[in-house]
Design an enzyme around this catalytic site. Sequence first.
Site, mmCIF file in Angstrom:
data_model
loop_
_atom_site.group_PDB
_atom_site.id
_atom_site.type_symbol
_atom_site.label_atom_id
_atom_site.label_comp_id
_atom_site.label_asym_id
_atom_site.label_seq_id
_atom_site.Cartn_x
_atom_site.Cartn_y
_atom_site.Cartn_z
ATOM 1 N N CYS B 61 18.151 -17.885 -4.940
ATOM 2 C CA CYS B 61 17.932 -19.352 -4.924
ATOM 3 C C CYS B 61 16.422 -19.673 -4.261
ATOM 4 C CB CYS B 61 18.777 -19.908 -3.732
ATOM 5 S SG CYS B 61 18.495 -19.108 -2.212
ATOM 6 N N ALA B 64 15.153 -17.841 -1.042
ATOM 7 C CA ALA B 64 15.016 -16.438 -1.497
ATOM 8 C C ALA B 64 13.370 -16.423 -2.092
ATOM 9 C CB ALA B 64 15.849 -16.054 -2.451
ATOM 10 N N ARG B 95 12.570 -6.782 1.706
ATOM 11 C CA ARG B 95 11.236 -6.867 0.525
ATOM 12 C C ARG B 95 10.215 -5.844 0.784
ATOM 13 N NH1 ARG B 95 10.978 -9.504 -3.978
ATOM 14 N NH2 ARG B 95 9.026 -9.716 -3.519
#
Lengths: 504, 475
Positions: B61, B64, B95
């Site tokens: 989304c 994100a 990440r």
Amino acid sequence: MKTIRIKDHNELFQEQTYLDQFENKREFEDPWPKEKVKEIAEWTKTEEYQEKNFARKNIKINPAKACQPLGAIFCSSGFDGTMPFVQGAQGCVAYFRSHLNRHFKEPLAAISTSMTEDAAVFGGLNNMLEGLENAYTLYHPKMLAVCTTCMAEVIGDDLNAYIRTAKEKELIPKDLPVPFAHTPSFVGSYINGYDNMMKGILSSITTGKKGEPNGKINVIMGFDTYTGDYHEIKRLLSLMGVDFTLLSDASAIFDSPNTGEYKLYPGGTPLEDAMDSINATATIALQQYSTLKTMDYIRKEWSQKALALPAIGVKNTDLFFEQLSTLTGKPIPQEIEDERGRAVDAMVDSHPYVHGKRFALVGDPDQLLGLVSLLMEMGGIPAHIVCSMGDKKFDEDMQSLLAESPFGSEAKVYSGKDMWHLRSLMFTDPVDLLIGNSYAKFLWRDTGTPLVRIGFPLFDRHHLHRYPIIGYQGVLNLVTSIVNTVLDEMDRKTMNTTSFDVIR
Amino acid sequence: MSTTIKDTQKMIEEVLDAYPEKAKKERARHLAANDPSGQCSTCKVKANTKSRPGVMTVRGCAYAGAKGVVWGPVKDQITVSHGPVGCGQYSWWARRNYYNGITGVDTFGTMHITTDFQEKDIVYGGDKGLDAALHELKELFPLAKGIGILSECPVGLIGDDIEAVSKRVAAEFKIPIVPVRCEGFRGVSQSLGHHIANDTIRDYVLGKGKLEKSTPYDVALIGDYNIGGDAWASRKMLEEMGLRVIAQWTGDASVNELGIATKSKLNLIHCYRSMNYICRHMEEEYGIPWEEFNFFGPTKIYASIRKIASHFDDSIKEKAEKMIEKYKPMMDAVVEQYKAKLEGKKVMLYVGGLRPRHTVGAYEDLGMEIIASGYEFGHNDDYNRTYPVMKEGAVIMDDATLYELEEFTRRLKPDMVGAGIKEKYSYHKMGVPFRQMHSWDYSGPYHGFDGFPVFARDMDMTVNNPSWNLIRRKK
């Protein structure tokens, strides 16, 4: 040809070229003077900082909890042929899946209805209808278990009506079980999501199934992310000769064998068994906090005996078997008694390295209660107990547990607190060992306290979740982890001294 | 139309047969057989449209994209996940945007900070709590250079005015307080989150940093999130060729670097998808040219170095050539070592913003062939950049579903697949060698001269690990 030795990030960025680069980059960063950073770093370890830290009421920093739908998905994926189906925005489902993928190192399918701005305005009916049709047609589930993201909850989607409409429009078969649960992310945590979904599934699929007693025991594991526990409970109940139904068997989906074939539905609780669970003799849950509503429902609506019997630690496991034996009339077999003997033997052997050691713990309510119980059984001293999803009931339960043992007298319980609170505590009142999930490694780094990884999620160590933490075998596994963490640390600290012992 | 294209189109049609009519029609627009020449009119995919409900998209989304990609890596700013607890938890240090600093003191990248909305916040609004939260953060983290407020779904739905709170508190704290309207229901994927985040960089920090002196060789490294240290490997090369990297966006970035990029002479953009917006803005407002480049694999690296050097004087061009000369033997040796083990292996890619096309050259350097590639959240301009680098008849897929990925794998039989964590373990079960190409499977860097050997090693271990052969497959 000489093989080239490849250096990755672990080595590369410690090379002088890179260290120089990092230093030179500061020119553009407008950084604080290094002395200032050092001064503030030291200040964060003080009582004064702790006071400020504990005064905050509006922000969470490194909390150990996540939202309801994660628990709902975990719950429904343990039923055979069941596709978790989430009404709401799609990013949430991407997150739930990846979070569980990372912990279990296993695939997980789950559906989203990909709601966007127009759904925010007009409601999510169209998304739900198309979503159900597509999911059913493409992925052929035996059951679609619906839960919600906060978006669907805020706009107030009527799940019951939407599902009925989908069936009326014949987008999905009329007889397809589509249980649902409202799982707002702004209420509780994944333990509540698990509970709500379990209640939603059971109440839906047992409707009209009340019949002859089947003589079985229903077993609900709760939000237990140790696949080893599922194999263990099956082994133990079989050893005792108990006929049982495991309601949501997560081991099927989160511990499936590699056969070179990806199975969307690798097993789980057969739906016929789940439907028949209403006719069981009794239901036992191995977690209390993640099954409160479900157990209440079973007691009231099914008129069944429903007992929460957490089985982490010796005394808890003793009670588990005693109660199970009473419930079923089956004696506890010698084999289990022998396992108990071995676990206790291990505790006796290892006690010198645990007795008097002080612990900080962070985790989920049921696991914390079990772990604190086990630590005290071995002479360990729980000092700081942090439960981000804890409530008043948890406080009371933990306090009465602590009161049972002299080793519990030092402990303080911090419900609703987070790992940044714990960081302060570990500086102002240091402990010997820390128990927590993978994110607790930041506390290990900051405070130098060795970490025993127990809980959820476990991302940075492999396969720990495959080893049971329940039952006597669980005791043995936990004791092994704890005592060897103590010994590893002892080695690290004494490697240049004469205390560097080989025999212990 | 060539037979390879026709064959692929036929295969795609077969795969699509399983869908209900409406979804089938829609999904057909997102799958195509590649035509590198651009002649074939039916060989282009439609992109950046809504995912169909219920098909199991891989997409995330706007939050994100804004938090996970653009703002999250900014190290000396506190990123607040504003709303319920989940979003920040699931994206917590996922990440691997590496950074230097002391976490919790002068940097905050590996922290999960959230307003943890409760029911009362939904009912009465969260602005008051947010204001108080910002004050608490300021107390505890006095060295923070800024605070970003990353909105989660409910914030937009209940009509909170986080902009007003931000403005008030920023005036009081004298640091940027950046309200980012990246509620997850906005847009169709992560992509809108990138755009929204770019716009907030523009509105709240751009042009506001300190830089004492300027040189003709000042560049900004943009769209490199330093995953596994990628940006550091890239920076090393840019510096070695004589350039001065004044800003690194946003891997290992400081708020100051976001402020001073406007003083760059050339903006170098690696991930076009997530940061082209701000490059275009700087071009229009500040007249700064920008150049796309590709630091994956020696072929693309050499070409990119020369392309970048061409913007500067001869001293830079010379240093660039010298650098290529210096590293080429090492690159050749790496290729020699690994090509023997990887030559002819077929690869299927399904990734995010730049890798579906940017890594193609690196695979080809190792003798591997890309037979399918696709983007979770690409736009038409991404695909236009992709068609020419892919072979004729290769499968191009946009917003692929679990079902499609599985079917294409079954039919195309790739020797390895590069995609994300949600795909990874289903491929393990299928016994298909797999590499996570978002996080480098916890390895890296993959960028630059220091990254390519790691890339080659990792692809070799993926394809050639003996444990794949232990799987007892059904005949």
